[in-house]
Design a protein around this motif. Structure first.
Motif, PDB file in Angstrom:
ATOM      1  N   THR A  55     -21.771  24.752  20.730  1.00  0.00           N
ATOM      2  CA  THR A  55     -22.996  24.093  20.279  1.00  0.00           C
ATOM      3  C   THR A  55     -23.569  24.839  19.080  1.00  0.00           C
ATOM      4  N   ALA A  56     -24.674  24.344  18.547  1.00  0.00           N
ATOM      5  CA  ALA A  56     -25.334  25.000  17.413  1.00  0.00           C
ATOM      6  C   ALA A  56     -25.798  26.405  17.804  1.00  0.00           C
ATOM      7  N   ALA A  57     -26.067  26.640  19.082  1.00  0.00           N
ATOM      8  CA  ALA A  57     -26.476  27.963  19.552  1.00  0.00           C
ATOM      9  C   ALA A  57     -25.340  28.982  19.419  1.00  0.00           C
ATOM     10  N   ASP A  58     -24.100  28.506  19.248  1.00  0.00           N
ATOM     11  CA  ASP A  58     -22.948  29.394  19.110  1.00  0.00           C
ATOM     12  C   ASP A  58     -22.643  29.754  17.657  1.00  0.00           C
ATOM     13  N   ASN A  59     -23.408  29.209  16.712  1.00  0.00           N
ATOM     14  CA  ASN A  59     -23.177  29.518  15.301  1.00  0.00           C
ATOM     15  C   ASN A  59     -23.239  31.031  15.095  1.00  0.00           C
ATOM     16  N   GLY A  60     -22.212  31.585  14.445  1.00  0.00           N
ATOM     17  CA  GLY A  60     -22.131  33.019  14.213  1.00  0.00           C
ATOM     18  C   GLY A  60     -21.407  33.777  15.310  1.00  0.00           C
ATOM     19  N   LYS A  61     -21.110  33.131  16.422  1.00  0.00           N
ATOM     20  CA  LYS A  61     -20.417  33.797  17.528  1.00  0.00           C
ATOM     21  C   LYS A  61     -18.906  33.657  17.376  1.00  0.00           C
ATOM     22  N   ARG A  62     -18.216  34.668  17.879  1.00  0.00           N
ATOM     23  CA  ARG A  62     -16.747  34.658  17.882  1.00  0.00           C
ATOM     24  C   ARG A  62     -16.303  34.301  19.299  1.00  0.00           C
ATOM     25  N   LEU A  63     -15.766  33.082  19.463  1.00  0.00           N
ATOM     26  CA  LEU A  63     -15.376  32.576  20.781  1.00  0.00           C
ATOM     27  C   LEU A  63     -13.868  32.672  20.974  1.00  0.00           C
ATOM     28  N   MET A  64     -13.465  32.950  22.214  1.00  0.00           N
ATOM     29  CA  MET A  64     -12.042  32.995  22.537  1.00  0.00           C
ATOM     30  C   MET A  64     -11.522  31.578  22.735  1.00  0.00           C
ATOM     31  N   VAL A  65     -10.333  31.301  22.202  1.00  0.00           N
ATOM     32  CA  VAL A  65      -9.688  29.996  22.334  1.00  0.00           C
ATOM     33  C   VAL A  65      -8.979  29.950  23.685  1.00  0.00           C
ATOM     34  N   CYS A  66      -9.209  28.894  24.463  1.00  0.00           N
ATOM     35  CA  CYS A  66      -8.581  28.738  25.778  1.00  0.00           C
ATOM     36  C   CYS A  66      -7.505  27.662  25.767  1.00  0.00           C
ATOM     37  N   ALA A  67      -6.943  27.383  24.636  1.00  0.00           N
ATOM     38  CA  ALA A  67      -5.856  26.410  24.523  1.00  0.00           C
ATOM     39  C   ALA A  67      -4.580  27.159  24.175  1.00  0.00           C
ATOM     40  N   ASP A  68      -3.442  26.601  24.567  1.00  0.00           N
ATOM     41  CA  ASP A  68      -2.163  27.204  24.174  1.00  0.00           C
ATOM     42  C   ASP A  68      -2.020  27.177  22.669  1.00  0.00           C
ATOM     43  N   SER A  69      -2.443  26.066  22.063  1.00  0.00           N
ATOM     44  CA  SER A  69      -2.407  25.964  20.603  1.00  0.00           C
ATOM     45  C   SER A  69      -3.561  25.082  20.145  1.00  0.00           C
ATOM     46  N   LEU A  70      -4.201  25.498  19.093  1.00  0.00           N
ATOM     47  CA  LEU A  70      -5.331  24.771  18.522  1.00  0.00           C
ATOM     48  C   LEU A  70      -5.151  24.785  17.009  1.00  0.00           C
ATOM     49  N   THR A  71      -5.105  23.619  16.411  1.00  0.00           N
ATOM     50  CA  THR A  71      -4.845  23.499  14.985  1.00  0.00           C
ATOM     51  C   THR A  71      -6.113  23.747  14.176  1.00  0.00           C
ATOM     52  N   VAL A  72      -6.013  24.678  13.223  1.00  0.00           N
ATOM     53  CA  VAL A  72      -7.092  24.933  12.268  1.00  0.00           C
ATOM     54  C   VAL A  72      -6.747  24.142  11.018  1.00  0.00           C
ATOM     55  N   ARG A  73      -7.614  23.193  10.673  1.00  0.00           N
ATOM     56  CA  ARG A  73      -7.384  22.336   9.498  1.00  0.00           C
ATOM     57  C   ARG A  73      -8.239  22.838   8.340  1.00  0.00           C
ATOM     58  N   VAL A  90     -17.527  30.675  14.993  1.00  0.00           N
ATOM     59  CA  VAL A  90     -18.157  29.373  14.773  1.00  0.00           C
ATOM     60  C   VAL A  90     -19.169  29.478  13.630  1.00  0.00           C
ATOM     61  N   TYR A  91     -18.991  28.652  12.604  1.00  0.00           N
ATOM     62  CA  TYR A  91     -19.968  28.535  11.527  1.00  0.00           C
ATOM     63  C   TYR A  91     -20.936  27.397  11.829  1.00  0.00           C
ATOM     64  N   SER A  92     -20.412  26.282  12.341  1.00  0.00           N
ATOM     65  CA  SER A  92     -21.239  25.109  12.605  1.00  0.00           C
ATOM     66  C   SER A  92     -20.690  24.380  13.833  1.00  0.00           C
ATOM     67  N   GLY A  93     -21.325  24.590  14.982  1.00  0.00           N
ATOM     68  CA  GLY A  93     -20.906  23.946  16.226  1.00  0.00           C
ATOM     69  C   GLY A  93     -21.810  22.779  16.569  1.00  0.00           C
ATOM     70  N   GLY A  94     -21.425  22.040  17.598  1.00  0.00           N
ATOM     71  CA  GLY A  94     -22.277  20.973  18.084  1.00  0.00           C
ATOM     72  C   GLY A  94     -21.740  19.571  17.894  1.00  0.00           C
ATOM     73  N   SER A  95     -20.595  19.428  17.218  1.00  0.00           N
ATOM     74  CA  SER A  95     -20.015  18.094  17.045  1.00  0.00           C
ATOM     75  C   SER A  95     -18.569  18.119  17.538  1.00  0.00           C
ATOM     76  N   GLU A  96     -17.848  17.038  17.320  1.00  0.00           N
ATOM     77  CA  GLU A  96     -16.446  16.976  17.763  1.00  0.00           C
ATOM     78  C   GLU A  96     -15.560  17.958  17.004  1.00  0.00           C
ATOM     79  N   TRP A  97     -15.958  18.322  15.814  1.00  0.00           N
ATOM     80  CA  TRP A  97     -15.216  19.280  15.004  1.00  0.00           C
ATOM     81  C   TRP A  97     -16.106  20.474  14.717  1.00  0.00           C
ATOM     82  N   VAL A  98     -15.550  21.670  14.813  1.00  0.00           N
ATOM     83  CA  VAL A  98     -16.296  22.915  14.616  1.00  0.00           C
ATOM     84  C   VAL A  98     -15.724  23.621  13.391  1.00  0.00           C
ATOM     85  N   SER A  99     -16.593  23.924  12.435  1.00  0.00           N
ATOM     86  CA  SER A  99     -16.127  24.693  11.284  1.00  0.00           C
ATOM     87  C   SER A  99     -16.293  26.171  11.585  1.00  0.00           C
TER      88      SER A  99
END
Length: 120
Positions: A55-73, A90-99
């Motif tokens: 979410t937007a509250a996570d902006n600036g946080k470094r989150l661990m990925v819990c997927a085997d593979s996640l594509t960074v576009r 996370v730079y900008s959370g809260g939508s279907e795509w996170v920058s």
């Protein structure tokens, strides 16, 4: 009337091509492949879900990925893949795509599909 129709349908399923009746034990179901979650965006890892949605509250946080593979576009169209236990800032959370920034094997800025993070 429905009971009779159901019985006729069940009997029809047991009748083979030659009109002989087959025992249910001799019938085999077609094998069904497990549904794959790999749609190019990410795959579910062996860890139990549900996964965390940034979410937007996570902006600036470094989150661990819990997927085997996640594509960074990336904006230029290139992609790279990160996965558990790598992290994503996370730079900008809260939508279907996170920058943000994908660490680990990537080390690049881009966007990922949301909802594949471990609980913080």
């Amino acid at each position: 009337m429905r009971l009779i129709a159901s019985m006729l349908a069940a009997t029809a399923l047991l009748v083979g091509c030659g009109g002989e009746e087959l025992a249910p034990e001799s019938q085999q179901e077609a094998p069904v492949a497990p549904a794959s979650q790999n749609d190019g965006e990410g795959t579910v890892s062996a860890m139990a879900g549900p996964y965390y949605y940034a979410t937007a509250a996570d902006n600036g946080k470094r989150l661990m990925v819990c997927a085997d593979s996640l594509t960074v576009r990336r904006p230029n169209g290139s992609t790279c893949t990160i996965g558990y236990p790598q992290t994503f800032t996370v730079y900008s959370g809260g939508s279907e795509w996170v920058s943000g920034h994908g660490w680990g094997g990537c080390g690049v800025d881009g966007v990922v599909q949301n909802g594949w993070f471990c609980w913080p």
